[in-house]
Design an enzyme around this catalytic site. Sequence first.
Site: not given
Ligand code: NDP
Length: 253
Positions: A158
């Site tokens: 990742y």
């Molecule tokens: P979540 O898993 O809580 O939410 C993911 C979001 O991305 C949802 O809105 C989901 O939509 C959307 N999504 C995921 N896959 C797809 C896809 N293939 N196509 C379209 N939409 C997609 O993620 P977080 O809020 O935790 O993470 C947000 C960002 O922060 C990311 O870039 C993550 O890598 C980064 N991050 C997060 C950390 C953490 O600890 N949470 C740590 C470091 C970085 P749907 O609801 O429709 O599934």
Amino acid sequence: MTPLTGRTALVTGASRGIGRAIARRLAADGMLVAVHYGSNEAAARETVRLIEKDGGRAFSIRAELGVPGDVDTLFAVLEAGLLAQTGRVRLDVLVNNAAVTADSIETITPEAFDRLIAVNTKAPLFIIQRALPLLNDGGRIVNLSAAATRIAMPKQPYAMSKAAIEVLSSSLAQMVGGRSITVNAVAPGPTVTDMNPWMLDDPEVQQMVGSGNAVPRAGQPADIADVVAFLASEAGRWVTGQVIDASGGCFLG
Ligand code: NDP
């Protein structure tokens, strides 16, 4: 009137977690926010409902990323929504937030690796490519990375997908600076969202995870949203090409 009234933003992955918090914060600052999501329509509707309840403006866009035609689908709905709501097809802020995690280096398959890169790395690049002609001079691009690029997290392909986002951000900052567009990456540490189901609803686990931070608690989505909002604001105009760590000092040493 709030500071960013009349401006427009696209936040990918805004149905849940950090993306929802960013969308709510930008809308509270006065922006019309396009709330993108992949499949969880109920969650996206809830983001829009929460924004409207607080007096803001938003509309949702469904587009699964990492599949053929993903960016076309996203921009068809985005452009129609902007035209309907503002009479123009112009953007001020793009936040590339949507992402997925993946299996460990020991077990990930080539197909799963392709999907990881398609969603986390390829989609942001081509979203940016399509957004640039719509982005006003003085606009903002914020790409979500992860503190995992700085801390050797064992077994995590990742982090590879996010390291590329940081390089993309600095290359692009150099490219679009002449238009006063800033581009930065924001790198959260472990944050309480669905991405970390083992942390949800478990204060003891959150406390244990947070104990590795200089500020000893787990991150919350609003902690990240405030940093993104600063970069999106007028006050952030002189910060570009940077990776901004938003982790409460995760494993500083
Ligand atoms: P979540 O898993 O809580 O939410 C993911 C979001 O991305 C949802 O809105 C989901 O939509 C959307 N999504 C995921 N896959 C797809 C896809 N293939 N196509 C379209 N939409 C997609 O993620 P977080 O809020 O935790 O993470 C947000 C960002 O922060 C990311 O870039 C993550 O890598 C980064 N991050 C997060 C950390 C953490 O600890 N949470 C740590 C470091 C970085 P749907 O609801 O429709 O599934």
